[in-house]
Design a protein around this motif. Structure first.
Motif, PDB file in Angstrom:
ATOM      1  N   HIS A 290       1.475 -12.151   0.640  1.00 22.61           N
ATOM      2  CA  HIS A 290       0.113 -11.690   0.789  1.00 22.61           C
ATOM      3  C   HIS A 290      -0.133 -10.745  -0.378  1.00 22.61           C
ATOM      4  N   VAL A 291      -0.890 -11.229  -1.361  1.00 20.96           N
ATOM      5  CA  VAL A 291      -1.102 -10.473  -2.587  1.00 20.96           C
ATOM      6  C   VAL A 291      -2.380  -9.652  -2.465  1.00 20.96           C
ATOM      7  N   THR A 292      -2.254  -8.362  -2.666  1.00 25.27           N
ATOM      8  CA  THR A 292      -3.377  -7.449  -2.541  1.00 25.27           C
ATOM      9  C   THR A 292      -3.205  -6.349  -3.572  1.00 25.27           C
ATOM     10  N   ARG A 293      -4.053  -5.322  -3.529  1.00 26.48           N
ATOM     11  CA  ARG A 293      -3.893  -4.175  -4.424  1.00 26.48           C
ATOM     12  C   ARG A 293      -4.022  -2.895  -3.621  1.00 26.48           C
ATOM     13  N   PRO A 294      -2.905  -2.316  -3.259  1.00 28.19           N
ATOM     14  CA  PRO A 294      -2.960  -1.047  -2.541  1.00 28.19           C
ATOM     15  C   PRO A 294      -3.173   0.115  -3.503  1.00 28.19           C
ATOM     16  N   ILE A 295      -4.086   0.993  -3.182  1.00 24.34           N
ATOM     17  CA  ILE A 295      -4.222   2.239  -3.937  1.00 24.34           C
ATOM     18  C   ILE A 295      -3.725   3.347  -3.026  1.00 24.34           C
ATOM     19  N   ARG A 296      -2.560   3.839  -3.345  1.00 25.70           N
ATOM     20  CA  ARG A 296      -1.804   4.814  -2.557  1.00 25.70           C
ATOM     21  C   ARG A 296      -1.176   4.208  -1.307  1.00 25.70           C
ATOM     22  N   TRP A 297      -1.865   3.253  -0.659  1.00 25.22           N
ATOM     23  CA  TRP A 297      -1.244   2.535   0.438  1.00 25.22           C
ATOM     24  C   TRP A 297      -2.036   1.273   0.700  1.00 25.22           C
ATOM     25  N   ASP A 298      -1.973   0.738   1.897  1.00 28.80           N
ATOM     26  CA  ASP A 298      -2.503  -0.591   2.216  1.00 28.80           C
ATOM     27  C   ASP A 298      -4.029  -0.583   2.287  1.00 28.80           C
ATOM     28  N   SER A 299      -4.680  -0.312   1.150  1.00 22.72           N
ATOM     29  CA  SER A 299      -6.135  -0.212   1.137  1.00 22.72           C
ATOM     30  C   SER A 299      -6.805  -1.538   0.843  1.00 22.72           C
ATOM     31  N   ASP A 300      -6.025  -2.569   0.492  1.00 20.90           N
ATOM     32  CA  ASP A 300      -6.546  -3.924   0.314  1.00 20.90           C
ATOM     33  C   ASP A 300      -7.702  -4.016  -0.668  1.00 20.90           C
TER      34      ASP A 300
END
Length: 422
Positions: A290-300
């Motif tokens: 599951h490819v996403t972009r967390p900023i600091r954590w799981d912010s999707d």
């Protein structure tokens, strides 16, 4: 010189540049056919689904920010948006559905009662587009999940409800794969956990193992469906303990030969799942991403072409893992144009894999094995300046989709013509 001719000329120059390094760009374009990305349906409507009109789901660690105009509010609108997205992407895609996206005919069908009849429309839609489907049980945003537990619940009635839901989702997945002729990956993620320090962690994990064993008891042909299990460090409202931790699910996947789902937002910010892929694939047959972009954590946040995504793609390519890794996206941004989010995020993931395929890995590996670490570093840095963009634009050109930033105007026009009128 027209734009098409400029792209073709730039590609020929890039082809020579890469050939000097021993890389065949024509072969890379052919290899890109193996990079099949499963688009997450929930970006179209902010994880609302169609269990009831104008649903806005929340809870269980699911939180979508923003309210940009044009959200899909019907399945027809959702499919219209997906068709627009597909028209702007090169290569091959799949669609990843959650169980709340069935066609329920305006009736409330509880999750332990869903069947393939509620998803036959999606199967037919996918068949027309010659693409595969993936599927997910929806174990959140439901009264029987309000106490924070589903498959690991000590309330036996609730636990059985969720077991039945997963059973039905697996049966639906198997039928999807059977009809479409490509295995459907069914992923199980649950929000179960405790906001503050629990005493009986073991009790909940024993129940989760029991529930999974019960839900997975029916075996389906692997050419029809494959099971994946997805971990998380913590969720909103489950900060102190997450029942389905990485340790739990990795052990379960190894023991039961299931896919382990690696979401790069579900780990500590300093962890890189690109480093986990080669470890997991020593012990399981396949991995789901599951490819996403967390900023600091799981912010999707919407995926961008950053170092983390590049490591994931490069590790898969360098080790010939493409046949063993199922690539999916998982982000939901309602603060920007949702179609734009899809296109930017999917293209970024595709670009990361193309960059990986354009790397002269064998030559760099020789340096590494001889202890020539300066040379290895120099080559890796050199690759950052090669004419990747020329190869990418040519890839888009031969796939008959917008090149460069031309998709921006396409999406702006769709917003004016369609989204703003909803």
């Amino acid at each position: 010189m027209d734009k098409k001719s400029m792209i073709e000329k730039a590609y020929e120059l890039a082809k020579l540049q890469y050939a000097e390094l021993g890389v065949d760009t024509d072969a890379v374009l052919k290899k890109m056919e193996e990079v099949v990305i499963s688009l997450h349906c929930w970006q179209t409507d902010d994880v609302g689904g169609f269990e009831k009109p104008d649903a806005t789901l929340g809870g269980g660690g699911i939180q979508v920010t923003g309210n940009y105009p044009g959200k899909a509010r019907t399945i027809a609108q959702m499919r219209q948006d997906l068709d627009k997205v597909l028209a702007l992407l090169p290569g091959k895609q799949r669609l990843n559905l959650h169980a709340i996206y069935g066609e329920f005919g305006g009736k409330l069908v509880d999750r332990d009662q869903i069947g393939v009849e509620h998803f036959q429309g999606w199967i037919d839609w996918a068949k027309e587009r010659q693409m595969g489907l993936d599927f997910n049980a929806t174990c959140f945003s439901h009264p029987k999940a309000d106490d924070g537990f589903t498959l690991s619940s000590k309330n036996e009635e609730n636990r059985k409800f969720w077991v039945e839901h997963v059973k039905r989702c697996r049966a639906i997945s198997a039928e999807m794969g059977k009809q479409l002729g490509t295995p459907c990956v069914h992923n199980t993620w649950i929000p179960d956990g405790s906001k503050d320090i629990p005493v009986d962690r073991n009790g909940h994990r024993a129940l989760l193992k029991k529930s999974l064993d019960e839900a997975f008891a029916t075996e389906y042909p692997k050419e029809h469906m494959k099971d994946a299990v997805e971990s998380k460090v913590f969720g909103i409202g489950a900060e102190a303990m997450t029942v389905g931790s990485h340790d739990f699910y990795l052990g379960y996947a190894v023991k039961n030969n299931k896919l382990i789902c690696l979401d790069n937002g579900h780990f500590h910010p300093t962890e890189q799942i690109g480093d986990k892929i080669s470890s997991c694939l020593q012990f399981v047959d396949e991995v789901l991403l599951h490819v996403t972009r967390p900023i600091r954590w799981d912010s999707d946040h919407v995926v961008t072409l950053n170092d983390e995504i590049q490591l994931i793609a490069s590790e898969i390519v360098r080790n010939n893992f493409l046949p063993r890794v199922k690539i999916g996206l998982d982000f939901f941004d309602a603060s920007i144009n949702r179609i734009g989010a899809y296109v930017v995020g999917t293209r970024a993931a595709q670009q990361a894999f193309m960059i990986g395929l354009l790397e002269p890995t064998a030559a760099i590996k020789v340096y590494e094995e001889k202890g020539k670490n300066f040379e290895r570093l120099a080559m890796l840095e050199l690759m950052k300046t090669r004419a990747f963009g020329a190869v990418w634009d040519y890839y888009c050109l031969v796939n008959n989709v917008p090149t460069g930033g031309d998709f921006i105007a396409e999406i702006q026009k769709y917003e004016a013509d369609v989204l703003q009128k909803r």
